[in-house]
Design an enzyme around this catalytic site. Structure first.
Site, short mmCIF file in Angstrom:
data_model
loop_
_atom_site.label_atom_id
_atom_site.label_comp_id
_atom_site.label_asym_id
_atom_site.label_seq_id
_atom_site.Cartn_x
_atom_site.Cartn_y
_atom_site.Cartn_z
N GLY A 100 0.76 -0.83 0.15
CA GLY A 100 0.14 0.22 -0.38
C GLY A 100 0.51 1.11 0.03
O GLY A 100 0.48 2.12 -0.28
N LYS A 155 -7.42 5.09 -12.51
CA LYS A 155 -8.89 5.87 -12.08
C LYS A 155 -8.77 5.81 -10.91
O LYS A 155 -9.03 4.40 -10.16
CB LYS A 155 -9.76 5.88 -12.60
N LEU A 178 -11.21 3.83 -8.47
CA LEU A 178 -12.30 3.93 -8.21
C LEU A 178 -13.34 4.04 -6.77
O LEU A 178 -12.65 3.96 -5.74
CB LEU A 178 -12.41 2.42 -8.41
N LYS A 224 -4.98 -5.13 4.50
CA LYS A 224 -6.27 -6.32 4.17
C LYS A 224 -6.25 -6.89 5.97
O LYS A 224 -4.81 -7.12 6.43
CB LYS A 224 -6.12 -7.85 3.72
N GLU A 277 -5.63 -10.09 -8.19
CA GLU A 277 -5.68 -8.82 -7.91
C GLU A 277 -6.92 -8.12 -8.60
O GLU A 277 -6.05 -6.83 -10.14
CB GLU A 277 -5.22 -8.46 -6.45
N ARG A 310 3.31 -15.77 -5.44
CA ARG A 310 4.01 -16.47 -4.33
C ARG A 310 2.18 -16.65 -3.30
O ARG A 310 1.30 -16.72 -3.64
CB ARG A 310 3.96 -15.74 -3.41
N VAL A 325 -0.62 -13.93 2.41
CA VAL A 325 -1.32 -14.32 3.62
C VAL A 325 -3.20 -15.43 3.54
O VAL A 325 -3.22 -15.89 4.66
CB VAL A 325 -1.09 -12.84 4.05
P1 ADP Z 1 -0.25 -2.69 -2.98
O1 ADP Z 1 1.20 -3.41 -3.86
O2 ADP Z 1 0.76 -1.53 -2.96
O3 ADP Z 1 -0.42 -3.34 -1.98
P2 ADP Z 1 -2.26 -2.73 -4.88
O4 ADP Z 1 -2.30 -2.09 -6.13
O5 ADP Z 1 -2.63 -4.34 -4.50
O6 ADP Z 1 -1.15 -2.34 -4.30
O7 ADP Z 1 -3.55 -2.10 -4.63
C1 ADP Z 1 -4.14 -2.38 -3.07
C2 ADP Z 1 -5.53 -1.51 -2.24
O8 ADP Z 1 -4.87 -0.65 -3.17
C3 ADP Z 1 -6.45 -2.04 -3.40
O9 ADP Z 1 -7.00 -3.53 -2.55
C4 ADP Z 1 -7.19 -1.45 -2.75
O10 ADP Z 1 -7.78 -0.92 -2.43
C5 ADP Z 1 -6.54 0.51 -3.67
N1 ADP Z 1 -6.57 0.64 -4.64
C6 ADP Z 1 -5.89 -0.03 -5.31
N2 ADP Z 1 -5.62 0.88 -6.98
C7 ADP Z 1 -7.32 1.07 -6.98
C8 ADP Z 1 -7.65 2.51 -8.13
N3 ADP Z 1 -7.63 2.31 -9.04
N4 ADP Z 1 -8.76 2.31 -6.71
C9 ADP Z 1 -8.97 2.46 -5.53
N5 ADP Z 1 -8.52 1.33 -4.93
C10 ADP Z 1 -7.47 1.44 -5.28
#
Ligand code: ADP
Length: 448
Positions: free
Chosen positions: A165, A201, A203, A237, A275, A291, A294
């Site tokens: 995150g 974008k 969401l 999460k 994801e 991988r 968790v």
């Molecule tokens: P990381 O690898 O840092 O965990 P992710 O791309 O998997 O990053 O995104 C982690 C979380 O961030 C997602 O589960 C979601 O909650 C939020 N997120 C990521 N991209 C978006 C988006 N385009 N719009 C809204 N929320 C997002």
């Protein structure tokens, strides 16, 4: 099959992997830092090797020490778990260069998916739907402005090397783009040593739904359904469910068919998770984790599969031996991540656990390396237990989770158990009516 496997990790996931090995008659080698000499993963392993001082950089990330431990113990394969070296393509390469099997995908696929821009590009070419945004790295702020106008605000600037995150900033309108661009790049540079960013974008009410896949080295790919991981704080999460309360079997099948086809074309092998953000019935790919994750136990509970055993079998060159039609889903599973943190402020709370009591009974699973008298070290991730329940229906699983949370005792340190108890009572959770933004507001509303 391998006779001896080195587990390059610690805590509950090292134990989880050890358990699968034991049941398959595979001997295990634990590695540990000096801070973990009395850890449960060390106590239960057949052999153990100290690989350095407490700091993860000098121990669990110390590639030379880990490869030496494998050499002196005669291990034939390395399981990286999650975190630490699990998504380090160079590590996978070095493991193989030393004549050992890496229990995971090829280094090339780890490298590809570790760069989120390359991952999105690969998925776009394979016909997997994406979140609208920039096609590649943003070279300039002006380019960011132009793409943001095109996909329309709000937008998210994300780090290409992102994870956990970090390096992610929202711009709600044009007045915020410069700041988001600057902060995301600075954070990305500091956290990952790479300031490449891209734009998506943002969401406003998606759910995070991910698909578990397993592929062998013979071109067979199956999926084990979805996990709903929308309950997040700071993009991390906290609670996961399988299946998703909002997904129909037909939607799962359609997504699964598309993803397994794409991964077959890619020549992917071993475990992986794609994801997605899901909004208005649309799936948008965000990233792939190469991988074990968790939250893999919720999938194991509803599918009756041991994903670590499957990883070991695939890494040893065996065929899956079943097809998608053989994969069945039964009931509902929920996982609560219990961390050593203050349940209100989330301040870390390492220290001695005076009493540990794990819940039990039908459909209850606890993946944890805790024991009474154990001291949670301050050097690593704060996850201390994964409480997982399985029942025929979602309401029964919630009742079972409430009962199990009330039985569980971790005395001496602060944990997030009280927060999980509150989440299980929240009407929105009970109704399955939540997006990725819900938990953050729920947590803020509980502040004393
Ligand atoms: P990381 O690898 O840092 O965990 P992710 O791309 O998997 O990053 O995104 C982690 C979380 O961030 C997602 O589960 C979601 O909650 C939020 N997120 C990521 N991209 C978006 C988006 N385009 N719009 C809204 N929320 C997002």
């Amino acid at each position: 099959m391998f006779k001896k496997v080195l587990i390059a990790n610690r805590g509950e996931i090292a134990l989880r992997i050890h358990r699968a090995c034991q049941e398959m008659g595979i001997r295990t080698v634990a590695v540990h830092s000096t801070a973990d000499a009395a850890a449960m993963h060390v106590r239960l392993a057949d052999e153990s090797v100290c690989i350095g001082p407490p700091s993860a950089r000098d121990s669990y990330l110390n590639v030379a020490a880990i490869l030496s431990a494998a050499a002196i113990t005669g291990a034939e394969a390395v399981h990286p778990g999650y975190g630490f070296l699990s998504e380090n393509a160079s590590f996978a390469e070095m493991v193989e260069a030393h004549g050992l099997a890496f229990i995971g995908p090829t280094a090339a696929h780890i490298r590809m998916m570790g760069d989120k821009i390359a991952a999105k590009d690969a998925m776009r070419r394979l016909g997997v739907p994406l979140v609208p945004g920039s096609l590649g790295e943003l070279a300039t702020l002006d380019e960011a402005r132009a793409v943001a106008e095109e996909v329309m605000y709000p937008v998210l600037i994300k780090a290409a090397a992102g994870g956990g995150g970090r390096g992610m900033k929202v711009a709600h309108d044009a007045s915020e783009i410069e700041e988001a661009w600057r902060v995301a790049r600075t954070e990305a540079k500091a956290a990952f040593g790479n300031d490449a960013v891209y734009l998506e974008k943002y969401l406003d009410r998606p759910r995070h739904i991910e698909l578990q896949v397993m592929a062998d080295a013979h071109g067979n790919v199956v999926h084990f359904g979805e996990r709903d991981c929308s309950l997040q704080r700071r993009h991390q999460k906290l609670v996961e469910e399988a299946g998703s309360p909002v997904l129909s079997a037909a939607e799962r099948d359609a997504l699964g068919a598309n993803v397994t086809r794409a991964l077959k074309e890619l020549g992917y092998r071993n475990a992986g998770t794609l994801e997605f953000l899901w909004q208005d019935g649309q799936f948008c790919f965000i990233e792939m984790n190469t991988r074990l994750q968790v939250e893999h136990p919720v999938t194991e509970m509803v599918c009756g599969v041991d994903l670590v055993k499957e990883q070991l079998r695939v890494a040893a060159g065996q065929e899956l031996g079943y097809t998608q039609d053989d994969v069945r889903f039964y009931g509902h599973a929920i996982e609560c991540r219990v961390t050593a943190e203050d349940p209100d402020t989330f301040a870390p709370s390492p220290g001695r656990v005076n009493t540990y009591h794990a819940p039990g009974g039908l459909g209850v699973r606890v993946d944890s390396a805790l024991y009474s008298g154990y001291s949670v070290p301050p050097h690593y991730d704060s996850l201390v237990a994964k409480l997982v329940v399985h029942a025929a229906t979602r309401p029964e699983a919630i009742a079972r989770m409430r009962r199990s949370l009330n039985e569980m005792v971790v005395d001496g340190i602060k944990t997030t158990l009280p927060l999980h108890r509150a989440i299980m009572e929240a009407p929105e959770f009970v109704a399955g009516d939540y997006t990725i933004h819900w938990l953050e507001k729920f947590v803020a509303g509980r502040q004393p």
